[in-house]
Write a protein that holds these residues in place. Structure first.
Motif, PDB file in Angstrom:
ATOM      1  N   VAL A  15     127.515  37.312 -76.051  1.00  0.00           N
ATOM      2  CA  VAL A  15     127.403  36.018 -76.716  1.00  0.00           C
ATOM      3  C   VAL A  15     127.633  34.909 -75.698  1.00  0.00           C
ATOM      4  O   VAL A  15     128.214  35.138 -74.631  1.00  0.00           O
ATOM      5  CB  VAL A  15     128.414  35.863 -77.878  1.00  0.00           C
ATOM      6  N   ALA A  16     127.182  33.709 -76.053  1.00  0.00           N
ATOM      7  CA  ALA A  16     127.425  32.532 -75.226  1.00  0.00           C
ATOM      8  C   ALA A  16     127.782  31.370 -76.147  1.00  0.00           C
ATOM      9  O   ALA A  16     127.238  31.251 -77.251  1.00  0.00           O
ATOM     10  CB  ALA A  16     126.188  32.193 -74.409  1.00  0.00           C
ATOM     11  N   VAL A  17     128.707  30.543 -75.682  1.00  0.00           N
ATOM     12  CA  VAL A  17     129.066  29.313 -76.391  1.00  0.00           C
ATOM     13  C   VAL A  17     129.028  28.172 -75.384  1.00  0.00           C
ATOM     14  O   VAL A  17     129.277  28.365 -74.195  1.00  0.00           O
ATOM     15  CB  VAL A  17     130.454  29.396 -77.074  1.00  0.00           C
ATOM     16  N   THR A  18     128.698  26.991 -75.883  1.00  0.00           N
ATOM     17  CA  THR A  18     128.666  25.809 -75.028  1.00  0.00           C
ATOM     18  C   THR A  18     129.621  24.763 -75.576  1.00  0.00           C
ATOM     19  O   THR A  18     129.863  24.699 -76.779  1.00  0.00           O
ATOM     20  CB  THR A  18     127.250  25.213 -74.934  1.00  0.00           C
ATOM     21  N   ASN A  50     126.165  25.622 -81.064  1.00  0.00           N
ATOM     22  CA  ASN A  50     126.763  25.876 -79.754  1.00  0.00           C
ATOM     23  C   ASN A  50     127.063  27.353 -79.525  1.00  0.00           C
ATOM     24  O   ASN A  50     127.782  27.698 -78.596  1.00  0.00           O
ATOM     25  CB  ASN A  50     128.050  25.069 -79.589  1.00  0.00           C
ATOM     26  N   PHE A  51     126.527  28.202 -80.376  1.00  0.00           N
ATOM     27  CA  PHE A  51     126.786  29.643 -80.322  1.00  0.00           C
ATOM     28  C   PHE A  51     125.471  30.403 -80.323  1.00  0.00           C
ATOM     29  O   PHE A  51     124.534  30.041 -81.036  1.00  0.00           O
ATOM     30  CB  PHE A  51     127.619  30.062 -81.539  1.00  0.00           C
ATOM     31  N   LYS A  52     125.426  31.486 -79.527  1.00  0.00           N
ATOM     32  CA  LYS A  52     124.219  32.312 -79.516  1.00  0.00           C
ATOM     33  C   LYS A  52     124.565  33.747 -79.141  1.00  0.00           C
ATOM     34  O   LYS A  52     125.358  33.983 -78.228  1.00  0.00           O
ATOM     35  CB  LYS A  52     123.220  31.748 -78.512  1.00  0.00           C
ATOM     36  N   VAL A  53     123.967  34.693 -79.844  1.00  0.00           N
ATOM     37  CA  VAL A  53     124.011  36.093 -79.416  1.00  0.00           C
ATOM     38  C   VAL A  53     122.902  36.226 -78.383  1.00  0.00           C
ATOM     39  O   VAL A  53     121.734  35.992 -78.685  1.00  0.00           O
ATOM     40  CB  VAL A  53     123.784  37.063 -80.597  1.00  0.00           C
ATOM     41  N   LEU A  91     131.162  26.742 -89.217  1.00  0.00           N
ATOM     42  CA  LEU A  91     131.630  27.078 -87.869  1.00  0.00           C
ATOM     43  C   LEU A  91     131.502  28.576 -87.598  1.00  0.00           C
ATOM     44  O   LEU A  91     131.497  29.385 -88.527  1.00  0.00           O
ATOM     45  CB  LEU A  91     133.091  26.665 -87.703  1.00  0.00           C
ATOM     46  N   MET A  92     131.438  28.906 -86.319  1.00  0.00           N
ATOM     47  CA  MET A  92     131.434  30.294 -85.860  1.00  0.00           C
ATOM     48  C   MET A  92     132.757  30.545 -85.147  1.00  0.00           C
ATOM     49  O   MET A  92     133.160  29.755 -84.296  1.00  0.00           O
ATOM     50  CB  MET A  92     130.286  30.536 -84.885  1.00  0.00           C
ATOM     51  N   ASP A  93     133.424  31.632 -85.478  1.00  0.00           N
ATOM     52  CA  ASP A  93     134.707  31.987 -84.863  1.00  0.00           C
ATOM     53  C   ASP A  93     134.472  33.100 -83.859  1.00  0.00           C
ATOM     54  O   ASP A  93     134.282  34.256 -84.220  1.00  0.00           O
ATOM     55  CB  ASP A  93     135.680  32.437 -85.956  1.00  0.00           C
TER      56      ASP A  93
END
Length: 142
Positions: A15-18, A50-53, A91-93
């Motif tokens: 995963v990536a978050v920005t 801001n989240f991606k698999v 939101l994503m945790d």
């Protein structure tokens, strides 16, 4: 702008978050404790944009004991990756412990009324959640 990447234990899911998380907290709820087999969990909440698999979406298992709290893990190694709260909190945790070079700095505790491991760190202790997360906003002593 910060970028963080992380993966499950075996690396099949990435995963990536920005940016920085919208909030970081320590959760004491019985659902998180049961899921993680730990006395507390660290919540790191990002906006879905801001989240991606980035790898292994087909390797993700899913479980929702409570609607709107869709827990995702790697089906190959069992490593927990994130919780999709997009329909409940928007939101994503992402588990901060899987993110490389990420510093977990919680601002408060949630669901402290269910605490089995008291933590005296001077941070606010919410009985359930802050009001902006739909909770009572009631505070408890350390």
């Amino acid at each position: 702008m910060s970028n963080y990447v992380g993966s499950c234990s075996c690396g099949a899911v990435e995963v990536a978050v920005t940016g920085e998380p919208a909030a970081m907290a320590v959760c004491h709820c019985t659902i998180c404790r049961g899921w993680s087999a730990a006395p507390v969990t660290g919540a790191c909440l990002w906006a879905p944009d801001n989240f991606k698999v980035t790898k292994g979406e087909d390797c993700l298992g899913s479980y929702a004991k409570v609607e709107g709290h869709d827990r995702k893990w790697c089906v190959k190694c069992g490593g927990h990756v994130f919780v999709d709260h997009s329909t409940t909190y928007g939101l994503m945790d992402v588990y901060g412990s899987i993110l490389q070079d990420f510093k977990f700095e919680p601002a408060f505790h949630v669901n402290y009324e269910n605490c089995i491991l008291p933590i005296k760190d001077g941070l606010p202790k919410f009985k359930d959640f802050p009001t902006d997360f739909g909770g009572s906003g009631e505070m408890l002593e350390e």
